[in-house]
Design a protein around this motif. Structure first.
Motif, PDB file in Angstrom:
ATOM      1  N   UNK A  60       0.797  -1.221   0.000  1.00 19.69           N
ATOM      2  CA  UNK A  60       0.000   0.000   0.000  1.00 19.69           C
ATOM      3  C   UNK A  60       0.830   1.271   0.000  1.00 19.69           C
ATOM      4  N   UNK A  61       2.140   1.152  -0.248  1.00 19.89           N
ATOM      5  CA  UNK A  61       3.018   2.317  -0.294  1.00 19.89           C
ATOM      6  C   UNK A  61       2.972   2.911  -1.700  1.00 19.89           C
ATOM      7  N   UNK A  62       2.745   4.204  -1.785  1.00 20.58           N
ATOM      8  CA  UNK A  62       2.601   4.890  -3.065  1.00 20.58           C
ATOM      9  C   UNK A  62       3.860   4.768  -3.912  1.00 20.58           C
ATOM     10  N   UNK A  63       3.682   4.328  -5.153  1.00 19.23           N
ATOM     11  CA  UNK A  63       4.777   4.247  -6.122  1.00 19.23           C
ATOM     12  C   UNK A  63       4.634   5.304  -7.213  1.00 19.23           C
ATOM     13  N   UNK A  64       3.391   5.605  -7.609  1.00 17.55           N
ATOM     14  CA  UNK A  64       3.168   6.549  -8.706  1.00 17.55           C
ATOM     15  C   UNK A  64       1.842   7.271  -8.514  1.00 17.55           C
ATOM     16  N   UNK A  65       1.839   8.537  -8.889  1.00 16.77           N
ATOM     17  CA  UNK A  65       0.622   9.345  -8.848  1.00 16.77           C
ATOM     18  C   UNK A  65       0.635  10.265 -10.054  1.00 16.77           C
ATOM     19  N   UNK A  66      -0.411  10.170 -10.864  1.00 16.11           N
ATOM     20  CA  UNK A  66      -0.553  11.024 -12.041  1.00 16.11           C
ATOM     21  C   UNK A  66      -1.916  11.695 -11.951  1.00 16.11           C
ATOM     22  N   UNK A  67      -1.923  13.011 -12.148  1.00 19.58           N
ATOM     23  CA  UNK A  67      -3.159  13.790 -12.073  1.00 19.58           C
ATOM     24  C   UNK A  67      -3.333  14.537 -13.384  1.00 19.58           C
ATOM     25  N   UNK A  68      -4.507  14.410 -13.991  1.00 19.00           N
ATOM     26  CA  UNK A  68      -4.801  15.155 -15.219  1.00 19.00           C
ATOM     27  C   UNK A  68      -4.728  16.651 -14.917  1.00 19.00           C
ATOM     28  N   UNK A  69      -4.358  17.424 -15.911  1.00 23.41           N
ATOM     29  CA  UNK A  69      -4.177  18.864 -15.725  1.00 23.41           C
ATOM     30  C   UNK A  69      -5.373  19.546 -15.078  1.00 23.41           C
ATOM     31  N   UNK A  70      -6.565  19.148 -15.448  1.00 21.82           N
ATOM     32  CA  UNK A  70      -7.762  19.820 -14.934  1.00 21.82           C
ATOM     33  C   UNK A  70      -8.522  19.012 -13.888  1.00 21.82           C
ATOM     34  N   UNK A  71      -7.875  18.024 -13.319  1.00 17.91           N
ATOM     35  CA  UNK A  71      -8.533  17.218 -12.281  1.00 17.91           C
ATOM     36  C   UNK A  71      -8.640  18.027 -11.001  1.00 17.91           C
ATOM     37  N   UNK A  72      -9.693  17.801 -10.255  1.00 20.07           N
ATOM     38  CA  UNK A  72      -9.907  18.500  -8.992  1.00 20.07           C
ATOM     39  C   UNK A  72      -8.814  18.193  -7.987  1.00 20.07           C
ATOM     40  N   UNK A  73      -8.638  19.125  -7.061  1.00 18.47           N
ATOM     41  CA  UNK A  73      -7.590  18.980  -6.047  1.00 18.47           C
ATOM     42  C   UNK A  73      -7.783  17.726  -5.202  1.00 18.47           C
TER      43      UNK A  73
END
Length: 161
Positions: A60-73
């Motif tokens: 459960x340890x974060x390896x990757x996080x990608x957020x679309x440019x217009x995704x909410x906070x």
């Protein structure tokens, strides 16, 4: 010379005992985690949804996080919590949400620190072994988040054999 022989003998006898007391389960690597997160965001973007996707290792340890440019906070935290919940439980968060809804005794699952019991988290499996999890947040419904996660897993299926 005598010290070297003693060290070698110790290594021969100590190694098997040490190995018997440890575990080495397979876990997702960072390169694949990044690709899965990117693929999930792209899958949702193709459907017109701005989301974030998080991928964790088996613990459960974060390896990757990608957020679309217009995704909410809020989408980054939601995706991360869904991935953590799925990795911890080794099951899709949609199944957990269904269980909580149908079984009042399971309602406490939503109170576990770090858990987000909403659809959108899916285990990543290599064969039958859970090696991580992917969580998606931001589409207008958890079932849509889950669909994007599944599309990413389908795209990378050859790497998970």
């Amino acid at each position: 010379m005598k010290a070297t022989l003693i060290s070698a003998a110790f290594a021969l006898f100590a190694a098997p005992a040490f190995a018997a007391d440890t575990v080495a389960p397979p876990s997702l690597n960072t390169a694949l985690a990044v690709n899965l997160a990117q693929d999930a965001v792209a899958a949702c973007a193709a459907d017109g949804y701005n989301v974030a996707a998080a991928v964790t290792d088996r613990a459960g340890i974060l390896l990757a996080l990608v957020r679309a440019d217009n995704a909410g906070a809020h989408t980054a935290n939601a995706a991360t919590a869904k991935a953590y919940t799925s990795a911890s439980s080794r099951m899709p968060t949609s199944a957990m949400a269904d269980t909580v809804q149908k079984n009042p005794a399971a309602a406490g699952l939503a109170d576990i620190p770090g858990f987000l019991v909403l659809a959108g988290g899916v285990p990543v499996k290599a064969g039958n072994a859970a090696v991580g999890a992917i969580g998606v947040g931001g589409a207008p419904g958890g079932h849509l988040d889950e669909a994007c996660a599944l599309k990413a897993l389908d795209k990378q299926a050859a790497r998970l054999k």
